[in-house]
Scaffold this motif. Structure first.
Motif, PDB file in Angstrom:
ATOM      1  N   PRO A 378       0.293  17.896   7.305  1.00 36.48           N
ATOM      2  CA  PRO A 378       1.365  17.827   6.291  1.00 36.48           C
ATOM      3  C   PRO A 378       2.599  17.112   6.836  1.00 36.48           C
ATOM      4  N   GLY A 379       3.118  16.182   6.035  1.00 33.77           N
ATOM      5  CA  GLY A 379       4.282  15.414   6.447  1.00 33.77           C
ATOM      6  C   GLY A 379       3.945  14.050   7.010  1.00 33.77           C
ATOM      7  N   ASP A 380       2.675  13.812   7.356  1.00 35.90           N
ATOM      8  CA  ASP A 380       2.270  12.484   7.826  1.00 35.90           C
ATOM      9  C   ASP A 380       2.317  11.488   6.672  1.00 35.90           C
ATOM     10  N   LEU A 381       2.434  10.224   7.015  1.00 39.38           N
ATOM     11  CA  LEU A 381       2.450   9.155   6.015  1.00 39.38           C
ATOM     12  C   LEU A 381       1.182   8.324   6.155  1.00 39.38           C
ATOM     13  N   ASP A 382       0.507   8.078   5.019  1.00 40.37           N
ATOM     14  CA  ASP A 382      -0.792   7.408   5.045  1.00 40.37           C
ATOM     15  C   ASP A 382      -0.819   6.146   4.190  1.00 40.37           C
ATOM     16  N   ALA A 383      -1.700   5.219   4.605  1.00 37.41           N
ATOM     17  CA  ALA A 383      -2.039   4.066   3.764  1.00 37.41           C
ATOM     18  C   ALA A 383      -3.352   4.368   3.056  1.00 37.41           C
ATOM     19  N   GLU A 384      -3.586   3.713   1.944  1.00 38.33           N
ATOM     20  CA  GLU A 384      -4.870   3.865   1.256  1.00 38.33           C
ATOM     21  C   GLU A 384      -5.943   3.167   2.090  1.00 38.33           C
ATOM     22  N   PRO A 385      -7.031   3.870   2.472  1.00 40.98           N
ATOM     23  CA  PRO A 385      -8.061   3.245   3.316  1.00 40.98           C
ATOM     24  C   PRO A 385      -8.689   2.032   2.646  1.00 40.98           C
ATOM     25  N   LEU A 386      -9.090   1.073   3.475  1.00 39.56           N
ATOM     26  CA  LEU A 386      -9.738  -0.139   2.987  1.00 39.56           C
ATOM     27  C   LEU A 386     -11.130  -0.214   3.595  1.00 39.56           C
ATOM     28  N   VAL A 387     -12.161  -0.346   2.738  1.00 39.79           N
ATOM     29  CA  VAL A 387     -13.546  -0.403   3.205  1.00 39.79           C
ATOM     30  C   VAL A 387     -14.083  -1.810   2.994  1.00 39.79           C
ATOM     31  N   LEU A 388     -14.720  -2.379   4.031  1.00 40.92           N
ATOM     32  CA  LEU A 388     -15.300  -3.721   3.936  1.00 40.92           C
ATOM     33  C   LEU A 388     -16.534  -3.813   4.814  1.00 40.92           C
ATOM     34  N   GLU A 389     -17.363  -4.818   4.536  1.00 41.84           N
ATOM     35  CA  GLU A 389     -18.538  -5.055   5.354  1.00 41.84           C
ATOM     36  C   GLU A 389     -18.102  -5.516   6.742  1.00 41.84           C
ATOM     37  N   ALA A 390     -18.793  -5.013   7.760  1.00 43.60           N
ATOM     38  CA  ALA A 390     -18.433  -5.357   9.132  1.00 43.60           C
ATOM     39  C   ALA A 390     -18.492  -6.868   9.327  1.00 43.60           C
ATOM     40  N   GLY A 391     -17.418  -7.437   9.879  1.00 44.27           N
ATOM     41  CA  GLY A 391     -17.385  -8.865  10.171  1.00 44.27           C
ATOM     42  C   GLY A 391     -17.140  -9.759   8.983  1.00 44.27           C
ATOM     43  N   SER A 392     -16.906  -9.173   7.792  1.00 48.26           N
ATOM     44  CA  SER A 392     -16.739  -9.995   6.589  1.00 48.26           C
ATOM     45  C   SER A 392     -15.331 -10.572   6.462  1.00 48.26           C
ATOM     46  N   ALA A 393     -14.413 -10.112   7.283  1.00 47.59           N
ATOM     47  CA  ALA A 393     -13.042 -10.631   7.229  1.00 47.59           C
ATOM     48  C   ALA A 393     -12.459 -10.610   8.635  1.00 47.59           C
ATOM     49  N   THR A 394     -11.479 -11.445   8.842  1.00 42.62           N
ATOM     50  CA  THR A 394     -10.807 -11.490  10.146  1.00 42.62           C
ATOM     51  C   THR A 394      -9.428 -10.862  10.097  1.00 42.62           C
ATOM     52  N   SER A 395      -8.901 -10.640   8.881  1.00 43.80           N
ATOM     53  CA  SER A 395      -7.585 -10.018   8.763  1.00 43.80           C
ATOM     54  C   SER A 395      -7.490  -9.261   7.444  1.00 43.80           C
ATOM     55  N   VAL A 396      -6.747  -8.172   7.453  1.00 40.43           N
ATOM     56  CA  VAL A 396      -6.523  -7.365   6.253  1.00 40.43           C
ATOM     57  C   VAL A 396      -5.091  -6.860   6.285  1.00 40.43           C
ATOM     58  N   GLN A 397      -4.647  -6.318   5.130  1.00 37.33           N
ATOM     59  CA  GLN A 397      -3.317  -5.737   5.032  1.00 37.33           C
ATOM     60  C   GLN A 397      -3.419  -4.319   4.493  1.00 37.33           C
ATOM     61  N   LEU A 398      -2.607  -3.424   5.045  1.00 39.51           N
ATOM     62  CA  LEU A 398      -2.529  -2.040   4.583  1.00 39.51           C
ATOM     63  C   LEU A 398      -1.070  -1.704   4.335  1.00 39.51           C
ATOM     64  N   GLU A 399      -0.809  -0.921   3.278  1.00 38.80           N
ATOM     65  CA  GLU A 399       0.550  -0.470   2.998  1.00 38.80           C
ATOM     66  C   GLU A 399       0.582   1.052   2.999  1.00 38.80           C
ATOM     67  N   ILE A 400       1.497   1.611   3.770  1.00 38.97           N
ATOM     68  CA  ILE A 400       1.661   3.070   3.820  1.00 38.97           C
ATOM     69  C   ILE A 400       2.470   3.475   2.602  1.00 38.97           C
ATOM     70  N   THR A 401       1.826   4.270   1.718  1.00 39.44           N
ATOM     71  CA  THR A 401       2.424   4.558   0.405  1.00 39.44           C
ATOM     72  C   THR A 401       2.457   6.039   0.055  1.00 39.44           C
ATOM     73  N   LYS A 402       1.859   6.925   0.837  1.00 38.30           N
ATOM     74  CA  LYS A 402       1.771   8.316   0.399  1.00 38.30           C
ATOM     75  C   LYS A 402       2.093   9.279   1.546  1.00 38.30           C
ATOM     76  N   ILE A 403       2.486  10.488   1.133  1.00 43.68           N
ATOM     77  CA  ILE A 403       2.792  11.568   2.091  1.00 43.68           C
ATOM     78  C   ILE A 403       1.647  12.577   2.049  1.00 43.68           C
ATOM     79  N   VAL A 404       1.207  12.978   3.227  1.00 41.91           N
ATOM     80  CA  VAL A 404       0.134  13.992   3.314  1.00 41.91           C
ATOM     81  C   VAL A 404       0.769  15.352   3.018  1.00 41.91           C
ATOM     82  N   ASN A 405       0.227  16.062   2.008  1.00 45.38           N
ATOM     83  CA  ASN A 405       0.783  17.362   1.614  1.00 45.38           C
ATOM     84  C   ASN A 405      -0.014  18.538   2.175  1.00 45.38           C
ATOM     85  N   ASP A 406      -1.319  18.379   2.395  1.00 45.31           N
ATOM     86  CA  ASP A 406      -2.127  19.492   2.917  1.00 45.31           C
ATOM     87  C   ASP A 406      -3.268  18.942   3.733  1.00 45.31           C
TER      88      ASP A 406
END
Length: 406
Positions: A378-406
């Motif tokens: 509780p209180g940690d800040l998380d990004a929405e997980p991103l799932v992709l095929e292994a090796g299908s991309a060389t770069s990705v972006q994540l945005e931390i948008t939510k607070i962990v409540n439980d």
């Protein structure tokens, strides 16, 4: 047969010891009764003398009483000894004979005699069973036949245990088929102690160790296979097993090398060729994934700027979306100004046997932790997980948008 005679002698000896001990006890009891009788005799003698001195007996009466006492003492002692001898004979010999007969009957009926008879029969059947087990008929061999064959081999090894490296090797393989891993390991080690360059023993032992699956056994199996390939670099079973060990340990380069050497010896029409090619294709994909890295750029939602915990820690990591939650790659660092770009690869693995290149899909995650632990709290800040095929991309972006409540 020698074992049978030895057992019979042991039983007879035990009976003899029983006889000696029991007989000694009987003789001790007999001496005790004679001593009591003698004491009574001497006491009566003294009483007669006292009666004579006191005038209660005349000299003539004293002489007659004394003679009667002597006769009675001799007669009673003689009868006592005869009765005791008969009792001792019955008390000692009858139980001793019963014990010995019972022991021999039990031995021949229920004991080692039956086991030895089975062992002798197994030894006699060894040649015929050996031809069946070691020939093309081996697939038709029943478990009972294998057990009889193993028993016969044990009898053979019991006769000359230090001169039968080949028999130890065969026995080890039979124990492997019967699922007796501990006995199989012991037999393989004995075979190799007699002949360290026995290729078939080395290969059989390596296969058994590979089946255990643990790292220490895989390393030992690899050493055995290297010894085989030093003698014969084209040994196909050794190359196949060495490639499998390398694959299980995540050494994709060695797996590729071993299987490629194996495929080079096999004609394309051989059914094994396609299976090896499929394995090589899989290894090639893993090599590409192992060489690749993933660039992860992390941003922080403006509305959470004031929610970042003091002294917080940023975790950027990859897990298997279809399996364990253990990170296959992870980077940890103090929270700094956003955006932050992190490079993830097999070099960031937490465990050497669990890496990004070993996954079919990647789940990319980012978290700001207030307690320096990667697990959500509780209180940690998380990004929405991103799932992709292994090796299908060389770069990705994540945005931390939510607070962990439980």
């Amino acid at each position: 047969m020698i074992a049978h005679i030895a057992m019979i002698l042991a039983v007879v000896t035990a009976g003899g010891l029983f006889l000696m001990v029991t007989g000694r006890r009987q003789r001790e009891q007999q001496r005790t009764r004679l001593d009591v009788n003698r004491e009574l005799y001497q006491q009566r003698k003294l009483e007669l003398v006292a009666e004579r001195d006191d005038g209660l007996l005349t000299m003539e009466a004293f002489a007659r009483a004394n003679d009667e006492l002597d006769k009675r003492f001799v007669t009673e002692n003689s009868e006592l000894e005869q009765v005791a001898d008969r009792q001792m004979g019955n008390a000692v010999w009858v139980p001793a004979v019963v014990v010995m007969v019972a022991a021999v009957v039990l031995y021949f009926t229920f004991g080692s005699w039956q086991l030895q008879r089975q062992a002798d029969e197994a030894l006699a059947a060894l040649p015929d069973l050996g031809r069946k087990v070691m020939s093309d008929q081996s697939a038709q061999t029943t478990r009972e036949e294998l057990e009889i064959f193993a028993l016969g081999l044990r009898q053979r090894l019991g006769q000359t245990p230090d001169d039968n490296g080949m028999v130890w090797q065969i026995y080890a393989r039979v124990m492997t088929q019967l699922g007796q891993a501990e006995q199989a390991v012991d037999a393989f080690e004995k075979a190799l102690a007699i002949n360290p360059s026995n290729q078939q023993a080395q290969l059989g032992y390596a296969q058994l160790l590979v089946n255990f699956g643990e790292e220490q056994y895989l390393a030992q199996a690899a050493q055995l296979l290297v010894q085989v390939l030093q003698q014969d670099p084209t040994q196909q079973e050794a190359l196949s097993l060495l490639g499998l060990i390398a694959y299980q340990r995540g050494d994709w380069q060695q797996a590729q090398t071993a299987w490629q050497l194996l495929q080079d010896q096999i004609a394309p029409a051989d059914e094994r060729y396609a299976a090896i090619q499929q394995a090589l294709d899989d290894v090639e994909q893993r090599l590409v994934a192992a060489e690749a890295s993933l660039s992860v750029t992390v941003t922080l939602a403006p509305e959470l700027q004031d929610q970042v915990p003091a002294g917080g820690t940023l975790f950027v990591y990859i897990t298997d979306p279809d399996g364990s939650r253990m990170p296959a790659a992870a980077v940890r660092q103090p929270v700094a100004n956003f955006p932050i770009t992190i490079e993830l690869s097999d070099a960031n693995a937490m465990l050497p046997e669990f890496v990004m290149s070993g996954l079919n899909r990647w789940q990319v995650m980012a978290r700001i932790s207030s307690d320096e632990q990667i697990e959500a709290a509780p209180g940690d800040l998380d990004a929405e997980p991103l799932v992709l095929e292994a090796g299908s991309a060389t770069s990705v972006q994540l945005e931390i948008t939510k607070i962990v409540n439980d």
